[in-house]
Motif scaffolding. Structure first.
Motif, PDB file in Angstrom:
ATOM      1  N   SER A 638      81.706 109.395  -3.694  1.00 19.68           N
ATOM      2  CA  SER A 638      81.900 107.995  -3.341  1.00 19.68           C
ATOM      3  C   SER A 638      81.905 107.138  -4.611  1.00 19.68           C
ATOM      4  CB  SER A 638      80.774 107.569  -2.382  1.00 19.68           C
ATOM      5  OG  SER A 638      80.624 106.174  -2.404  1.00 19.68           O
ATOM      6  N   ASN A 639      80.968 107.431  -5.500  1.00 18.80           N
ATOM      7  CA  ASN A 639      80.911 106.674  -6.759  1.00 18.80           C
ATOM      8  C   ASN A 639      82.159 106.915  -7.600  1.00 18.80           C
ATOM      9  OD1 ASN A 639      78.511 105.451  -6.242  1.00 18.80           O
ATOM     10  ND2 ASN A 639      77.261 106.836  -7.505  1.00 18.80           N
ATOM     11  N   ALA A 640      82.533 108.208  -7.689  1.00 22.83           N
ATOM     12  CA  ALA A 640      83.713 108.556  -8.493  1.00 22.83           C
ATOM     13  C   ALA A 640      84.925 107.779  -7.995  1.00 22.83           C
ATOM     14  CB  ALA A 640      83.949 110.058  -8.417  1.00 22.83           C
ATOM     15  N   VAL A 641      85.006 107.670  -6.692  1.00 20.41           N
ATOM     16  CA  VAL A 641      86.135 106.941  -6.103  1.00 20.41           C
ATOM     17  C   VAL A 641      85.988 105.457  -6.417  1.00 20.41           C
ATOM     18  CG1 VAL A 641      87.206 106.287  -3.896  1.00 20.41           C
ATOM     19  CG2 VAL A 641      86.563 108.664  -4.320  1.00 20.41           C
ATOM     20  N   LYS A 642      84.723 104.990  -6.189  1.00 21.99           N
ATOM     21  CA  LYS A 642      84.475 103.555  -6.342  1.00 21.99           C
ATOM     22  C   LYS A 642      84.736 103.067  -7.761  1.00 21.99           C
ATOM     23  CE  LYS A 642      80.298 102.823  -4.659  1.00 21.99           C
ATOM     24  NZ  LYS A 642      79.026 102.189  -4.304  1.00 21.99           N
ATOM     25  N   TYR A 643      84.320 103.858  -8.723  1.00 27.91           N
ATOM     26  CA  TYR A 643      84.312 103.361 -10.086  1.00 27.91           C
ATOM     27  C   TYR A 643      85.470 103.922 -10.917  1.00 27.91           C
ATOM     28  CZ  TYR A 643      79.781 101.777  -8.574  1.00 27.91           C
ATOM     29  OH  TYR A 643      78.794 101.183  -7.864  1.00 27.91           O
ATOM     30  N   SER A 644      86.545 104.351 -10.212  1.00 26.97           N
ATOM     31  CA  SER A 644      87.739 104.763 -10.974  1.00 26.97           C
ATOM     32  C   SER A 644      88.974 104.076 -10.354  1.00 26.97           C
ATOM     33  CB  SER A 644      87.893 106.296 -10.968  1.00 26.97           C
ATOM     34  OG  SER A 644      87.878 106.788  -9.657  1.00 26.97           O
ATOM     35  N   PHE A 684      67.661 101.183  -7.298  1.00 26.55           N
ATOM     36  CA  PHE A 684      68.225  99.835  -7.302  1.00 26.55           C
ATOM     37  C   PHE A 684      68.850  99.448  -8.617  1.00 26.55           C
ATOM     38  CE2 PHE A 684      64.451  99.750  -4.462  1.00 26.55           C
ATOM     39  CZ  PHE A 684      65.135  99.815  -3.264  1.00 26.55           C
ATOM     40  N   PHE A 685      68.988 100.404  -9.520  1.00 29.73           N
ATOM     41  CA  PHE A 685      69.651 100.064 -10.779  1.00 29.73           C
ATOM     42  C   PHE A 685      71.160 100.088 -10.589  1.00 29.73           C
ATOM     43  CE2 PHE A 685      71.667 100.870 -14.823  1.00 29.73           C
ATOM     44  CZ  PHE A 685      71.045  99.926 -15.625  1.00 29.73           C
ATOM     45  N   ARG A 686      71.734  99.009 -11.072  1.00 26.45           N
ATOM     46  CA  ARG A 686      73.187  98.934 -10.980  1.00 26.45           C
ATOM     47  C   ARG A 686      73.715  98.392 -12.282  1.00 26.45           C
ATOM     48  NH1 ARG A 686      75.990  96.111  -7.068  1.00 26.45           N
ATOM     49  NH2 ARG A 686      77.353  97.903  -6.914  1.00 26.45           N
ATOM     50  N   ASP A 688      75.721  96.050 -14.148  1.00 28.96           N
ATOM     51  CA  ASP A 688      76.331  94.776 -13.787  1.00 28.96           C
ATOM     52  C   ASP A 688      77.573  94.584 -14.637  1.00 28.96           C
ATOM     53  OD1 ASP A 688      76.939  92.371 -12.859  1.00 28.96           O
ATOM     54  OD2 ASP A 688      75.181  91.307 -13.720  1.00 28.96           O
ATOM     55  N   ARG A 689      78.667  94.837 -14.058  1.00 32.23           N
ATOM     56  CA  ARG A 689      79.906  94.771 -14.845  1.00 32.23           C
ATOM     57  C   ARG A 689      80.545  93.391 -14.731  1.00 32.23           C
ATOM     58  NH1 ARG A 689      80.023 100.359 -13.358  1.00 32.23           N
ATOM     59  NH2 ARG A 689      80.190 101.619 -15.269  1.00 32.23           N
ATOM     60  N   GLY A 690      80.136  92.636 -13.745  1.00 30.79           N
ATOM     61  CA  GLY A 690      80.604  91.257 -13.593  1.00 30.79           C
ATOM     62  C   GLY A 690      82.103  91.169 -13.305  1.00 30.79           C
ATOM     63  N   GLY A 696      80.842  96.692  -4.658  1.00 29.95           N
ATOM     64  CA  GLY A 696      79.641  96.666  -3.803  1.00 29.95           C
ATOM     65  C   GLY A 696      78.843  97.939  -3.947  1.00 29.95           C
ATOM     66  N   GLY A 697      77.559  97.781  -3.806  1.00 31.23           N
ATOM     67  CA  GLY A 697      76.671  98.939  -3.888  1.00 31.23           C
ATOM     68  C   GLY A 697      75.221  98.531  -3.708  1.00 31.23           C
ATOM     69  N   THR A 698      74.330  99.526  -3.550  1.00 35.77           N
ATOM     70  CA  THR A 698      72.908  99.213  -3.315  1.00 35.77           C
ATOM     71  C   THR A 698      72.015  99.697  -4.439  1.00 35.77           C
ATOM     72  OG1 THR A 698      72.675 101.293  -2.142  1.00 35.77           O
ATOM     73  CG2 THR A 698      73.170  99.339  -0.828  1.00 35.77           C
ATOM     74  N   GLY A 725      86.092 108.393 -18.346  1.00 34.08           N
ATOM     75  CA  GLY A 725      85.623 108.982 -17.093  1.00 34.08           C
ATOM     76  C   GLY A 725      84.218 109.528 -17.206  1.00 34.08           C
ATOM     77  N   SER A 726      83.717 109.956 -16.057  1.00 31.69           N
ATOM     78  CA  SER A 726      82.349 110.482 -16.007  1.00 31.69           C
ATOM     79  C   SER A 726      82.377 111.785 -15.234  1.00 31.69           C
ATOM     80  CB  SER A 726      81.424 109.515 -15.276  1.00 31.69           C
ATOM     81  OG  SER A 726      81.635 108.203 -15.740  1.00 31.69           O
ATOM     82  N   THR A 727      81.442 112.679 -15.597  1.00 37.32           N
ATOM     83  CA  THR A 727      81.284 113.921 -14.850  1.00 37.32           C
ATOM     84  C   THR A 727      79.806 114.057 -14.476  1.00 37.32           C
ATOM     85  OG1 THR A 727      83.020 114.903 -16.185  1.00 37.32           O
ATOM     86  CG2 THR A 727      81.669 116.397 -14.862  1.00 37.32           C
TER      87      THR A 727
HETATM   88  P1  ADP Z   1      76.025 101.911  -6.037  1.00 31.92           P
HETATM   89  O1  ADP Z   1      75.687 101.708  -4.666  1.00 31.92           O
HETATM   90  O2  ADP Z   1      75.963 100.653  -6.879  1.00 31.92           O
HETATM   91  O3  ADP Z   1      77.151 102.739  -6.315  1.00 31.92           O
HETATM   92  P2  ADP Z   1      74.676 104.132  -7.227  1.00 31.92           P
HETATM   93  O4  ADP Z   1      73.236 104.476  -7.367  1.00 31.92           O
HETATM   94  O5  ADP Z   1      75.468 105.112  -6.515  1.00 31.92           O
HETATM   95  O6  ADP Z   1      74.732 102.704  -6.611  1.00 31.92           O
HETATM   96  O7  ADP Z   1      75.231 103.980  -8.715  1.00 31.92           O
HETATM   97  C1  ADP Z   1      74.610 103.244  -9.607  1.00 31.92           C
HETATM   98  C2  ADP Z   1      75.518 102.687 -10.617  1.00 31.92           C
HETATM   99  O8  ADP Z   1      76.061 103.705 -11.452  1.00 31.92           O
HETATM  100  C3  ADP Z   1      76.665 102.020 -10.058  1.00 31.92           C
HETATM  101  O9  ADP Z   1      76.402 100.692  -9.839  1.00 31.92           O
HETATM  102  C4  ADP Z   1      77.738 102.237 -11.046  1.00 31.92           C
HETATM  103  O10 ADP Z   1      77.856 101.148 -11.893  1.00 31.92           O
HETATM  104  C5  ADP Z   1      77.328 103.440 -11.800  1.00 31.92           C
HETATM  105  N1  ADP Z   1      78.187 104.597 -11.426  1.00 31.92           N
HETATM  106  C6  ADP Z   1      77.895 105.552 -10.538  1.00 31.92           C
HETATM  107  N2  ADP Z   1      78.852 106.479 -10.485  1.00 31.92           N
HETATM  108  C7  ADP Z   1      79.789 106.103 -11.378  1.00 31.92           C
HETATM  109  C8  ADP Z   1      81.050 106.658 -11.783  1.00 31.92           C
HETATM  110  N3  ADP Z   1      81.517 107.793 -11.288  1.00 31.92           N
HETATM  111  N4  ADP Z   1      81.732 106.020 -12.775  1.00 31.92           N
HETATM  112  C9  ADP Z   1      81.272 104.887 -13.277  1.00 31.92           C
HETATM  113  N5  ADP Z   1      80.106 104.323 -12.942  1.00 31.92           N
HETATM  114  C10 ADP Z   1      79.363 104.926 -11.982  1.00 31.92           C
END
Ligand code: ADP
Length: 753
Positions: A638-644, A684-686, A688-690, A696-698, A725-727
């Motif tokens: 979900s993150n990989a999708v969200k943040y790419s 709860f760490f996120r 903050d890319r602004g 959205g995320g928790t 990218g991230s792995t």
């Molecule tokens: P969120 O609900 O914000 O995604 P997560 O705990 O899953 O909370 O992730 C925390 C933070 O890590 C995210 O806010 C995001 O900025 C960063 N992150 C997570 N996965 C990725 C990813 N694949 N690429 C870039 N940033 C990521």
């Protein structure tokens, strides 16, 4: 001690000896003088008595002559007279001449005593003595009176006898019945014969007895070692010899004695008759007296010395006798002083020393008893003290341990000076000081707002404040942290103390902050799908919708529902894991299948990312909770999708090696800055890319992955290059958690390469 005793014995003896010597000399001198005086006075009296005897003989002869002369007047019967003269001369050996001189001074009859032989002088040899003073003077006296001549030289046939021999003449008048003086009868006595009458006068060797006439003639009797000697002479001879002694005698007024160094002189007046006064002197050489005294002294000194020596020896013996027990007693007393009460000295005597020894022994016994009692007391006291000290130490140790091991910071200040007096390790660590650095600090050094701190302190001291919910304190490095303080006071060593328990509440505040943030996020995340769902649902209710359109809308609603579901799942899972999941649902999980399901879920036709599966064949099943593992992999994808960005590729891979399976979720997204690569796994760490890129995320997705990995005995980690990218790697032991697992040091990158 011994010397003192000896001195004590000797000194009085010495003093007594001196006194006796001195007094004896004085007394002896006086006694001798007195005796001498008595002797001389007795001599004088004897002389007078002797002369009185002569006087009686003379008067008797005169009476005899008068009776013979009476009838025959001028022609007495001389034979009778001669016989009478013989009788008188025989009776008294001291008369050396008896004679009768007629009124013309003619010797009429004369009988001489020549050393005991009586010789009548023949008529032819009778002499005319008319020129003699004694005849003339005798003729002057009245009948019945006795004339006494001076001591005078004996003159034979007109020539004085040589050597001079003094004679005294006693004469009395012979008168007839008519009272006419017919002549004088005379008895001659040699001076030395007078002294012979005094032979009772004791005469030691060198003693002199002197009869001194008032005509400055003398007769002397002296005793040599062998016999008596008689000398007659003129007074001048004596004066030349005795001068002062004679003068002394006369100065005594007749009777008296004088003691001189050279001689003792005693003198008595003799009254022989005719108002004459003779002096009788006895002279004893001083040496005689003083030799006696010297002898006496010597005797005294000898005996004194003897007695002194005896006394000293006695004193020595007594002192030894006396001092020995005293020494023993004093030695015992010293031993007692050093604490040795054993074997007190046995003094057998019943005197004061014996009693003293008894008292000392008694004292020693009672001291020993007291000491033993004291030792016992001391021992039990010591034990009691030891017990108390041990208990105190234990208690102190306990409290110190509690104090020092207490995770909360405890600080104790003196209320008046606000100086820090005690602090535990947690306090020092909290403020960033070494424990010993804390000494010398004061309350103000730790506060950010000193004025506010003082005001609060006053309230704490007043008892109106005991808890400060939030205050800011300063660390050694100057940084500030929020703290919660519990404060109180107590008295210690007479001083008022302030105790504070300080708790750093940064984390709690942070959590609160994050919770608030999460709440906002969750609300936001929920509202988005809910709004979509509500919008489509309302639209479909209010408007006639074609079936195809309706299906599309229902699909959106379903997707949003899934999203919402996922969100709630994350929340619930996280909570469940935090609450302590025991792993009840563990079983063999096929990861291959799991990855396929997830890929299917996210890589549907609506997904604008390309999901690629890269699974090793024959992957072993992993012992785990399939639901949780699906959720973990789902979150990563979900993150990989969200943040790419759209159009990029997301790869799901899996490799097995050495008992481990490593899942890999690789994207070509924005990447993660190195600084936060660890933090992204915190709750709860996120990042903050602004801006418009806000997604959205928790902040619960990755922490949940981390928890799930931990629950399975594995771990999650990330590698990333920003912009490329991230792995994420999820490493899981095949056997599951709690089993022995081979160590894995190697990077999973290699395996995936
Ligand atoms: P969120 O609900 O914000 O995604 P997560 O705990 O899953 O909370 O992730 C925390 C933070 O890590 C995210 O806010 C995001 O900025 C960063 N992150 C997570 N996965 C990725 C990813 N694949 N690429 C870039 N940033 C990521």
């Amino acid at each position: 001690m011994v010397l003192a005793f000896m001195a004590l014995a000797l000194l009085p003896l010495l003093a007594l000896d001196l006194l006796v010597a001195y007094r004896s000399e004085e007394i002896l001198g006086r006694r001798v003088a007195q005796e001498l005086q008595v002797e001389v006075e007795t001599g004088a009296e004897a002389l007078e008595v002797y002369l009185a005897g002569i006087r009686r003989d003379l008067l008797a002869l005169a009476r005899f002559l008068e009776r013979r002369l009476e009838p025959r007047a001028e022609a007495p019967g001389w034979e009778e007279v001669q016989e009478e003269f013989y009788r008188v001369l025989q009776a008294e050996n001291a008369y050396y001449q008896v004679r009768y001189l007629d009124s013309r001074g003619m010797e009429r009859i004369r009988v001489n005593n020549l050393a005991g032989r009586l010789v009548q002088v023949p008529e032819s040899e009778l002499q005319d003595k008319a020129d003699r003073y004694y005849w003339r003077e005798a003729m002057q006296t009245a009948p019945g009176e006795v004339y006494l001549s001076h001591l005078d030289a004996n003159i034979e046939y007109g020539v004085p006898e040589d050597p001079l021999r003094l004679v005294v003449r006693l004469a009395t008048v012979v008168a007839d019945g008519a009272g006419r003086k017919r002549g004088v009868v005379i008895i001659n006595v040699f001076g030395d014969q007078l002294l012979r009458a005094l032979t009772p006068l004791r005469a030691g060797s060198g003693t002199r007895v002197i009869l001194l006439g008032d005509n400055r003639r003398f007769v002397e009797m002296s005793r040599s070692a062998t016999n008596l000697q008689f000398v007659s002479g003129r007074q001048e001879i004596l004066e030349a010899e005795l001068g002062a002694a004679l003068a002394e005698g006369s100065s005594l007024g007749g009777n008296g004695a004088s003691i001189g160094r050279e001689r003792l002189v005693a003198e008595a007046a003799v009254h022989p008759g005719m108002d004459r006064q003779w002096r009788l002197l006895k002279i004893v050489p001083g040496e005689q007296l003083f030799s006696e005294i010297t002898g006496l002294r010597r005797t005294l000194a000898f005996f004194g010395l003897l007695i002194g020596l005896g006394a000293a020896l006695l004193a020595l013996a007594a002192a030894r006798q006396f001092s020995r027990p005293i020494r023993r007693l004093s030695r015992y007393a010293l031993r007692v002083a050093e604490g040795d009460f054993s074997s007190p000295p046995a003094i057998g005597s019943r005197d004061e020393l014996g009693r003293l020894a008894g008292s000392l022994a008694e004292m020693g016994r009672s001291l020993a008893e007291s000491r033993d009692r004291l030792v016992d007391w001391n021992l039990s006291l010591q034990q009691e003290v030891d017990r108390k000290v041990a208990a105190l130490r234990e208690s102190e140790e306990r409290y110190r341990l509690i104090f020092s091991s207490e995770s909360d910071a405890i600080l104790i200040f003196e209320a008046e000076t606000r100086a820090l007096v005690e602090a535990n390790r947690a306090a020092a660590e909290l403020y960033g000081y070494a424990l010993d650095e804390f000494a010398g600090l004061c309350l103000e050094d730790l506060l950010c707002d000193v004025e506010q701190g003082r005001a609060r302190l006053a309230r704490v001291l007043a008892g109106t404040l005991s808890r400060i919910e939030l205050t800011y304190h300063r660390k050694k490095d100057g940084s500030v942290f929020p703290a919660e303080v519990s404060a109180g006071t107590f008295r210690w060593g007479g001083k008022l103390m302030l105790v504070g328990i300080v708790r750093d509440i940064s984390e709690r505040l942070e959590i609160d902050r994050m919770k608030d943030e999460m709440l906002a996020a969750v609300s936001h995340e929920m509202r988005t799908p809910l709004t979509a769902m509500m919008g489509f649902a309302e639209f479909m209710l209010d408007n006639p919708v074609a079936e195809a359109e309706a299906r599309e809308y229902l699909g959106i609603i379903l997707k949003e529902t899934d999203r919402l579901h996922g969100l709630i799942d994350n929340l619930l899972s996280f909570q469940r894991l935090r609450a302590g999941y025991g792993g009840d649902g563990f079983a063999g999980v096929s990861l291959e299948q799991l990855l396929e399901e997830v890929a299917e879920l996210f890589g549907g036709p609506s997904s604008r990312r390309k999901l690629v599966l890269d699974c090793q064949e024959g992957l072993p099943a992993v012992h785990g909770d399939a639901e949780l593992l699906r959720q973990a992999v789902g979150n990563l994808v979900s993150n990989a999708v969200k943040y790419s960005p759209p159009g990029t590729r997301v790869t799901l891979g899996a490799r097995a090696a050495e008992g481990w399976v490593t899942l890999r979720v690789e994207d070509q997204g924005q990447g993660i800055p190195p600084a936060v690569r660890e933090q992204i796994f915190d709750r709860f760490f996120r990042i903050d890319r602004g801006g418009s890129k806000r997604v959205g995320g928790t902040g619960l997705g990755l922490p949940l992955v981390k928890e799930i990995a931990r629950l399975h005995g594995g771990r999650v980690r990330v590698e990333s290059s920003e912009g490329e990218g991230s792995t994420f790697f999820l490493e899981l032991p095949v056997a599951g958690p709690g089993r022995p697992q081979p160590q894995r040091e190697s990077s999973s990158e290699a395996e995936f390469a």
